[in-house]
Motif scaffolding. Structure first.
Motif, PDB file in Angstrom:
ATOM      1  N   ILE A  74     -22.698  22.081 -15.818  1.00 46.94           N
ATOM      2  CA  ILE A  74     -21.441  21.216 -15.879  1.00 46.94           C
ATOM      3  C   ILE A  74     -21.002  21.066 -17.493  1.00 46.94           C
ATOM      4  CG2 ILE A  74     -21.893  19.683 -13.835  1.00 46.94           C
ATOM      5  CD1 ILE A  74     -21.542  17.727 -16.800  1.00 46.94           C
ATOM      6  N   GLY A  75     -19.729  21.237 -17.578  1.00 46.34           N
ATOM      7  CA  GLY A  75     -19.048  21.360 -19.125  1.00 46.34           C
ATOM      8  C   GLY A  75     -18.832  19.785 -19.397  1.00 46.34           C
ATOM      9  N   VAL A  76     -18.865  19.578 -20.656  1.00 45.36           N
ATOM     10  CA  VAL A  76     -18.417  18.315 -21.250  1.00 45.36           C
ATOM     11  C   VAL A  76     -17.663  18.593 -22.424  1.00 45.36           C
ATOM     12  CG1 VAL A  76     -19.056  16.153 -22.227  1.00 45.36           C
ATOM     13  CG2 VAL A  76     -20.368  17.280 -20.462  1.00 45.36           C
ATOM     14  N   ILE A  77     -16.440  18.239 -22.337  1.00 46.76           N
ATOM     15  CA  ILE A  77     -15.554  18.415 -23.568  1.00 46.76           C
ATOM     16  C   ILE A  77     -15.221  17.107 -24.342  1.00 46.76           C
ATOM     17  CG2 ILE A  77     -13.400  19.228 -24.417  1.00 46.76           C
ATOM     18  CD1 ILE A  77     -13.174  20.972 -21.875  1.00 46.76           C
ATOM     19  N   LEU A  78     -15.523  17.061 -25.311  1.00 43.68           N
ATOM     20  CA  LEU A  78     -15.303  15.671 -26.169  1.00 43.68           C
ATOM     21  C   LEU A  78     -14.632  15.978 -27.340  1.00 43.68           C
ATOM     22  CD1 LEU A  78     -19.258  14.823 -26.493  1.00 43.68           C
ATOM     23  CD2 LEU A  78     -17.480  13.860 -24.930  1.00 43.68           C
ATOM     24  N   ILE A 129     -21.962  21.490 -23.945  1.00 40.08           N
ATOM     25  CA  ILE A 129     -20.972  20.374 -24.715  1.00 40.08           C
ATOM     26  C   ILE A 129     -20.314  21.263 -25.401  1.00 40.08           C
ATOM     27  CG2 ILE A 129     -20.961  18.995 -26.177  1.00 40.08           C
ATOM     28  CD1 ILE A 129     -23.908  18.025 -25.199  1.00 40.08           C
ATOM     29  N   CYS A 130     -18.819  20.831 -25.508  1.00 33.13           N
ATOM     30  CA  CYS A 130     -17.846  21.581 -26.244  1.00 33.13           C
ATOM     31  C   CYS A 130     -17.022  20.357 -26.924  1.00 33.13           C
ATOM     32  CB  CYS A 130     -16.679  22.146 -25.430  1.00 33.13           C
ATOM     33  SG  CYS A 130     -17.637  23.583 -24.465  1.00 33.13           S
ATOM     34  N   MET A 131     -16.329  20.912 -28.254  1.00 32.29           N
ATOM     35  CA  MET A 131     -15.804  19.514 -28.893  1.00 32.29           C
ATOM     36  C   MET A 131     -14.112  20.235 -28.993  1.00 32.29           C
ATOM     37  SD  MET A 131     -18.428  19.686 -31.999  1.00 32.29           S
ATOM     38  CE  MET A 131     -17.274  18.855 -32.932  1.00 32.29           C
ATOM     39  N   SER A 132     -13.208  19.205 -28.643  1.00 27.38           N
ATOM     40  CA  SER A 132     -11.911  19.776 -29.000  1.00 27.38           C
ATOM     41  C   SER A 132     -11.332  19.305 -30.319  1.00 27.38           C
ATOM     42  CB  SER A 132     -11.196  18.998 -27.820  1.00 27.38           C
ATOM     43  OG  SER A 132     -11.272  17.601 -28.010  1.00 27.38           O
ATOM     44  N   ASN A 133     -12.283  18.680 -31.043  1.00 29.47           N
ATOM     45  CA  ASN A 133     -11.877  18.210 -32.415  1.00 29.47           C
ATOM     46  C   ASN A 133     -10.468  17.295 -32.291  1.00 29.47           C
ATOM     47  OD1 ASN A 133     -13.918  19.207 -33.943  1.00 29.47           O
ATOM     48  ND2 ASN A 133     -13.343  21.182 -33.664  1.00 29.47           N
TER      49      ASN A 133
END
Lengths: 345, 345
Positions: free
Chosen positions: B65-69, B97-101
């Motif tokens: 599962i992907g998590v975007i923070l 885990i990914c970051m949208s900044n």
DNA sequence: CTGTTAGCGCGTTCAG
DNA sequence: CTGAACGCGCTAACAG
């Protein structure tokens, strides 16, 4: 639950072959302009995106790198991630972050999972439990399997791979030297148990500075603690002893903050009666009273460097690839827990 | 650079078919004991592991599962990740885990990347820029593509999906009520600009409490700031005015810590002259002087809940799946920046 | 008991 | 200009 659109479906739609669609979407000169046009508009309309799994399987690479961290609720590690993400973005790589939770078992699990084709390389900081066990077979397996590995911060000499480390010795030296130059002669070191490599490195820097300035190293001034709540009792005893310390160097931020609080609670003024320096990239230091002078580790820079080395190795065809160890220099970030001419922030 | 071992290679080794090897390794009853034995030992010897990409492609699911923070250098988000990881572990799911900044563009990029087959579902907290733009097409695209989505903390009403939110109104109410009950009547709210939803929710709770206790709401006691360094000037003015506040409720930890420091620097004693409460799950609060009373958000619990909802949806065959919105209750964590009978920690 | 075939989605020859 | 065939690694239905 509409299914994703695939080449196959588009092919059926226009009653052409799959490869025609594939070529059309890549604007191949082999396909007639009209066919290309209608296929492309259709694809755009239905928002066609090639399936990454299929592509990865075919290309035998994923443009994804895995990062395994001991924990994530930790300012330093999040800074490192930030650095990794930053460069990954520029280079159009994806990043997959996993946590080992300082556990040997979970580290192996993560490693195995990542190694099964889903990443092109791995960046990792070893878990405490692994450090304690001193068992590194899983890493060597990985390397033998041809998966590039970069270790950062907590590294292991016995493993042959690229490494990025903070200049722990140098940073600790700087901190201790600063305390000495500020007039401290009885400097307490608060450090971790022996198996923690970075703790040991920082201790080395501390001793080196004392030696260089001919300040005697005293056993009772080296406090080894596993958890911060162990600090209170021991520090109190020292403060109340006939020969209390006049400076504290702690190998991390929390130890330093806790130690400072205990000093204050026991009637010592910081920095007048006792000066305190921590080691970290953290956020606590700015909000303590007084704010805490620290050795800044530049986690973001470390992250970038680690990925740089990793991509280097991934993209290298060189059979005689030479592993490097990059040293990231630290800076003394002066705040108000030490005496000094300027006291910014 | 040894290549990974595959079914094909094992098959060639023993001059049998690929499917025989596959079955042998799964201990199928169709295969003779001897063949199974020799294949299995060989596989073990060479540490065979099925390629995840191939499996995922075949099964049309990845158990990831992907998590975007919006960002990761943030204690609350790392707590949420911890919660997600925890449950993911139990359920044998992987987490990416990914970051949208806080960037709209990057949020879309991340979403597209994850949506292309590599995850079974997505957990996300929306970026500030997206909140500001009020443009949510990319989410609706995702949902239309049949990819389960759970939003947490910063959620959007207009998007139909599962949601997990902290009880922002309730928490703010609790905090404000506590101040009132402690005798404060001039309570300053330090909050974010209007487009930040959680800030607004917390403001609602603040107003609700004032109303309920018949404390007049005063415009000059609502401070909206984008960055913490804007606080100093405005707060100073208020403190020096003829009618200074006697309580502060800040919608996050840093605002609260900064406000408290400014009070102290301007001769006010906390909590005697002015009481301060923050809103967070953070680590700073414990190390300020005095330590900061906060509304605890239980990020870890939120993470778990979010994944729970997501797995629910992923594993549900129900065509008439009903979306839920889970409210995570907050707790007032009493520390020393407010007056009270007990002052733990 | 073992092998063949087909298919997951894609791109790339090579033939036509 | 278009399509068939192949392979990435794996599993499962079906044949033998």
């Amino acid at each position: 639950m509409k299914q994703k659109i695939t080449l196959k479906k588009i092919a059926k739609e226009f009653d052409v072959s799959i490869s025609t669609v594939s070529k059309a979407l890549k604007d191949s000169h082999e396909i007639s302009v009209e066919v290309k046009e209608k296929i492309k508009t259709f694809a755009r309309r239905y928002n066609y995106k090639p399936n990454s799994l299929a592509l990865n399987l075919r290309n035998q690479k994923t443009k994804t790198i895995g990062v395994i961290l001991p924990e994530i609720v930790h300012h330093f590690f999040t800074k490192v991630i930030t650095g990794i993400e930053e460069l990954a973005n520029e280079k159009r790589y994806n990043v997959m972050i996993c946590m080992s939770n300082e556990s040997y078992e979970k580290e192996i699990l993560n490693l195995e999972m990542l190694a099964n084709g889903i990443v092109d390389g791995i960046i990792l900081s070893i878990s405490k439990e692994t450090e304690e066990r001193d068992d590194y077979r899983h890493f060597n397996d990985l390397i033998r399997n041809g998966i590039p590995l970069v270790m950062f911060d907590r590294v292991v000499d016995k493993i042959e791979c690229n490494k990025v480390i903070a200049d722990d010795v140098g940073g600790a030296f700087q901190a201790t030297e600063h305390l000495i130059q500020n007039g401290c002669s009885k400097i307490l070191l608060i450090t971790t148990p022996d198996y923690v490599v970075v703790g040991n490195e920082r201790k080395l820097g501390y001793i080196k500075a004392l030696d260089e300035y001919r300040v005697p190293v005293r056993k009772e001034f080296v406090l080894k603690v596993e958890h911060e709540f162990e600090i209170e009792g021991k520090l109190k005893d020292l403060i109340c002893s006939s020969n209390p310390p006049d400076g504290i160097f702690a190998v991390n931020e929390v130890y330093a903050a806790v130690a400072m609080r205990i000093c204050t609670e026991n009637g010592l003024k910081v920095p007048e009666d006792i000066e305190v320096i921590g080691f970290t990239d953290g956020v606590i230091s700015q909000f303590t009273t007084p704010s805490l002078t620290t050795v800044a580790q530049h986690g973001r820079h470390m992250g970038r460097k680690a990925l740089e080395l990793l991509l280097d190795e991934i993209e290298s065809q060189d059979l005689e690839y030479k592993y490097k160890t990059e040293l990231i220099t630290t800076d003394l970030k002066l705040r108000c827990s030490t005496k000094s001419v300027e006291k910014p922030n």
